[in-house]
Design a protein around this motif. Structure first.
Motif, PDB file in Angstrom:
ATOM      1  N   GLY A  48      -7.856   8.025 -23.031  1.00  0.00           N
ATOM      2  CA  GLY A  48      -8.097   6.862 -23.884  1.00  0.00           C
ATOM      3  C   GLY A  48      -7.996   5.528 -23.176  1.00  0.00           C
ATOM      4  O   GLY A  48      -8.225   4.484 -23.780  1.00  0.00           O
ATOM      5  N   MET A  49      -7.661   5.537 -21.881  1.00  0.00           N
ATOM      6  CA  MET A  49      -7.497   4.303 -21.110  1.00  0.00           C
ATOM      7  C   MET A  49      -8.199   4.462 -19.764  1.00  0.00           C
ATOM      8  O   MET A  49      -7.550   4.583 -18.723  1.00  0.00           O
ATOM      9  N   PRO A  50      -9.518   4.483 -19.753  1.00  0.00           N
ATOM     10  CA  PRO A  50     -10.246   4.755 -18.503  1.00  0.00           C
ATOM     11  C   PRO A  50     -10.032   3.719 -17.405  1.00  0.00           C
ATOM     12  O   PRO A  50     -10.325   3.993 -16.245  1.00  0.00           O
ATOM     13  N   GLU A  51      -9.478   2.574 -17.740  1.00  0.00           N
ATOM     14  CA  GLU A  51      -9.252   1.537 -16.738  1.00  0.00           C
ATOM     15  C   GLU A  51      -7.992   1.776 -15.911  1.00  0.00           C
ATOM     16  O   GLU A  51      -7.722   1.052 -14.951  1.00  0.00           O
ATOM     17  N   PHE A  52      -7.224   2.833 -16.257  1.00  0.00           N
ATOM     18  CA  PHE A  52      -5.972   3.120 -15.550  1.00  0.00           C
ATOM     19  C   PHE A  52      -5.954   4.533 -14.978  1.00  0.00           C
ATOM     20  O   PHE A  52      -6.609   5.440 -15.480  1.00  0.00           O
ATOM     21  N   VAL A  53      -5.135   4.701 -13.935  1.00  0.00           N
ATOM     22  CA  VAL A  53      -4.826   6.003 -13.355  1.00  0.00           C
ATOM     23  C   VAL A  53      -3.303   6.054 -13.236  1.00  0.00           C
ATOM     24  O   VAL A  53      -2.675   5.064 -12.836  1.00  0.00           O
ATOM     25  N   ALA A  54      -2.711   7.192 -13.586  1.00  0.00           N
ATOM     26  CA  ALA A  54      -1.264   7.361 -13.474  1.00  0.00           C
ATOM     27  C   ALA A  54      -0.956   8.273 -12.289  1.00  0.00           C
ATOM     28  O   ALA A  54      -1.704   9.208 -12.008  1.00  0.00           O
ATOM     29  N   VAL A  55       0.141   7.984 -11.622  1.00  0.00           N
ATOM     30  CA  VAL A  55       0.584   8.779 -10.474  1.00  0.00           C
ATOM     31  C   VAL A  55       2.045   9.157 -10.714  1.00  0.00           C
ATOM     32  O   VAL A  55       2.877   8.281 -10.968  1.00  0.00           O
ATOM     33  N   PRO A  56       2.369  10.461 -10.655  1.00  0.00           N
ATOM     34  CA  PRO A  56       3.776  10.840 -10.756  1.00  0.00           C
ATOM     35  C   PRO A  56       4.571  10.167  -9.633  1.00  0.00           C
ATOM     36  O   PRO A  56       4.182  10.240  -8.464  1.00  0.00           O
ATOM     37  N   VAL A  57       5.648   9.501  -9.972  1.00  0.00           N
ATOM     38  CA  VAL A  57       6.397   8.733  -8.985  1.00  0.00           C
ATOM     39  C   VAL A  57       6.898   9.612  -7.843  1.00  0.00           C
ATOM     40  O   VAL A  57       6.912   9.198  -6.683  1.00  0.00           O
ATOM     41  N   GLY A  58       7.253  10.857  -8.118  1.00  0.00           N
ATOM     42  CA  GLY A  58       7.711  11.758  -7.069  1.00  0.00           C
ATOM     43  C   GLY A  58       6.669  12.019  -5.995  1.00  0.00           C
ATOM     44  O   GLY A  58       7.011  12.346  -4.858  1.00  0.00           O
ATOM     45  N   ALA A  59       5.388  11.868  -6.326  1.00  0.00           N
ATOM     46  CA  ALA A  59       4.319  12.085  -5.343  1.00  0.00           C
ATOM     47  C   ALA A  59       4.351  11.027  -4.244  1.00  0.00           C
ATOM     48  O   ALA A  59       3.786  11.231  -3.173  1.00  0.00           O
ATOM     49  N   PHE A  60       5.002   9.901  -4.502  1.00  0.00           N
ATOM     50  CA  PHE A  60       5.131   8.867  -3.478  1.00  0.00           C
ATOM     51  C   PHE A  60       6.261   9.177  -2.497  1.00  0.00           C
ATOM     52  O   PHE A  60       6.262   8.665  -1.387  1.00  0.00           O
ATOM     53  N   ALA A  61       7.247   9.973  -2.917  1.00  0.00           N
ATOM     54  CA  ALA A  61       8.416  10.261  -2.078  1.00  0.00           C
ATOM     55  C   ALA A  61       8.983   8.968  -1.504  1.00  0.00           C
ATOM     56  O   ALA A  61       9.223   8.828  -0.310  1.00  0.00           O
ATOM     57  N   GLU A  62       9.198   8.002  -2.389  1.00  0.00           N
ATOM     58  CA  GLU A  62       9.670   6.668  -2.004  1.00  0.00           C
ATOM     59  C   GLU A  62      10.898   6.317  -2.847  1.00  0.00           C
ATOM     60  O   GLU A  62      10.760   5.857  -3.981  1.00  0.00           O
ATOM     61  N   PRO A  63      12.109   6.543  -2.339  1.00  0.00           N
ATOM     62  CA  PRO A  63      13.314   6.295  -3.125  1.00  0.00           C
ATOM     63  C   PRO A  63      13.450   4.864  -3.654  1.00  0.00           C
ATOM     64  O   PRO A  63      14.107   4.648  -4.663  1.00  0.00           O
ATOM     65  N   GLY A  64      12.837   3.891  -3.018  1.00  0.00           N
ATOM     66  CA  GLY A  64      12.938   2.503  -3.464  1.00  0.00           C
ATOM     67  C   GLY A  64      11.873   2.092  -4.467  1.00  0.00           C
ATOM     68  O   GLY A  64      11.709   0.905  -4.732  1.00  0.00           O
ATOM     69  N   PHE A  65      11.153   3.062  -5.033  1.00  0.00           N
ATOM     70  CA  PHE A  65      10.079   2.746  -5.979  1.00  0.00           C
ATOM     71  C   PHE A  65      10.655   1.966  -7.163  1.00  0.00           C
ATOM     72  O   PHE A  65      11.811   2.174  -7.547  1.00  0.00           O
ATOM     73  N   PRO A  66       9.866   1.066  -7.772  1.00  0.00           N
ATOM     74  CA  PRO A  66      10.370   0.284  -8.912  1.00  0.00           C
ATOM     75  C   PRO A  66      10.920   1.158 -10.046  1.00  0.00           C
ATOM     76  O   PRO A  66      10.409   2.237 -10.329  1.00  0.00           O
ATOM     77  N   THR A  67      11.962   0.670 -10.672  1.00  0.00           N
ATOM     78  CA  THR A  67      12.642   1.354 -11.773  1.00  0.00           C
ATOM     79  C   THR A  67      11.753   1.405 -13.012  1.00  0.00           C
ATOM     80  O   THR A  67      11.057   0.435 -13.314  1.00  0.00           O
ATOM     81  N   PRO A  68      11.798   2.502 -13.769  1.00  0.00           N
ATOM     82  CA  PRO A  68      11.030   2.565 -15.020  1.00  0.00           C
ATOM     83  C   PRO A  68      11.489   1.486 -16.000  1.00  0.00           C
ATOM     84  O   PRO A  68      12.683   1.187 -16.096  1.00  0.00           O
ATOM     85  N   THR A  69      10.532   0.944 -16.730  1.00  0.00           N
ATOM     86  CA  THR A  69      10.830  -0.078 -17.736  1.00  0.00           C
ATOM     87  C   THR A  69      10.543   0.410 -19.147  1.00  0.00           C
ATOM     88  O   THR A  69      10.784  -0.307 -20.110  1.00  0.00           O
ATOM     89  N   VAL A  70      10.003   1.632 -19.260  1.00  0.00           N
ATOM     90  CA  VAL A  70       9.649   2.206 -20.556  1.00  0.00           C
ATOM     91  C   VAL A  70      10.112   3.659 -20.585  1.00  0.00           C
ATOM     92  O   VAL A  70       9.956   4.386 -19.605  1.00  0.00           O
ATOM     93  N   SER A  71      10.659   4.090 -21.729  1.00  0.00           N
ATOM     94  CA  SER A  71      11.088   5.472 -21.937  1.00  0.00           C
ATOM     95  C   SER A  71      10.492   5.946 -23.266  1.00  0.00           C
ATOM     96  O   SER A  71      10.748   5.341 -24.314  1.00  0.00           O
ATOM     97  N   VAL A  72       9.664   7.015 -23.212  1.00  0.00           N
ATOM     98  CA  VAL A  72       8.964   7.465 -24.420  1.00  0.00           C
ATOM     99  C   VAL A  72       9.359   8.899 -24.795  1.00  0.00           C
ATOM    100  O   VAL A  72       9.851   9.652 -23.967  1.00  0.00           O
ATOM    101  N   ILE A 118       0.880  -1.168   0.000  1.00  0.00           N
ATOM    102  CA  ILE A 118       0.000   0.000   0.000  1.00  0.00           C
ATOM    103  C   ILE A 118       0.912   1.211   0.000  1.00  0.00           C
ATOM    104  O   ILE A 118       1.780   1.343   0.864  1.00  0.00           O
ATOM    105  N   ARG A 119       0.719   2.072  -1.005  1.00  0.00           N
ATOM    106  CA  ARG A 119       1.547   3.274  -1.128  1.00  0.00           C
ATOM    107  C   ARG A 119       0.657   4.501  -1.009  1.00  0.00           C
ATOM    108  O   ARG A 119      -0.514   4.474  -1.366  1.00  0.00           O
ATOM    109  N   HIS A 120       1.269   5.592  -0.546  1.00  0.00           N
ATOM    110  CA  HIS A 120       0.542   6.848  -0.379  1.00  0.00           C
ATOM    111  C   HIS A 120       1.246   7.941  -1.168  1.00  0.00           C
ATOM    112  O   HIS A 120       2.414   8.232  -0.920  1.00  0.00           O
ATOM    113  N   ALA A 121       0.519   8.529  -2.115  1.00  0.00           N
ATOM    114  CA  ALA A 121       1.013   9.677  -2.874  1.00  0.00           C
ATOM    115  C   ALA A 121       0.374  10.920  -2.277  1.00  0.00           C
ATOM    116  O   ALA A 121      -0.766  10.876  -1.805  1.00  0.00           O
TER     117      ALA A 121
END
Length: 131
Positions: free
Chosen positions: A88-112, A3-6
């Protein structure tokens, strides 16, 4: 199941997230650079049912370079974006990783939008790359 808190900078707008992200990515588009105030934005995509927002938000809707765009929810007090809906993807919500303030957050796997990437930025090893 984690459980994470942004949260925004002042703590008025929050989002609780249950489970692991479906995708963690970095975006180098100019709109994300402006929105984040950095040279790229990092975000984690979650299933909508796993995200519970709380607090007041102001919404800014932006058309995408490709696709229908996003609705950004930011704090009307401090201005920080805490989550956004992918139009275009109503089944998802995105959260800026910095809003979690969690240095151990999973590494990005995609770069666009790498054609707009600053020359000194090096995406994580093994990430999928999209121009």
């Amino acid at each position: 199941m984690p459980i994470r808190h942004a949260a925004c900078s002042c703590g008025q707008l929050t989002a609780q997230v249950v489970g692991e992200p479906v995708r963690v990515s970095i975006c180098h588009c100019l709109a994300c650079q402006r929105r984040s105030g950095s040279v790229f934005a990092e975000q984690a995509r979650f299933r909508r049912e796993d995200v519970t927002p709380s607090g007041r938000s102001t919404v800014y809707e932006r058309a995408g370079d490709e696709g229908p765009g996003a609705r950004f929810h930011f704090c009307p007090v401090c201005g920080a974006t805490v989550y956004y809906e992918l139009v275009g993807m109503p089944e998802f919500v995105a959260v800026p990783v910095g809003a979690f303030a969690e240095p151990g957050f999973p590494t990005p796997t995609v770069s666009v939008y790498e054609e707009r990437m600053h020359g000194w930025v090096v995406p994580p090893p093994g990430a999928e790359h999209y121009r």
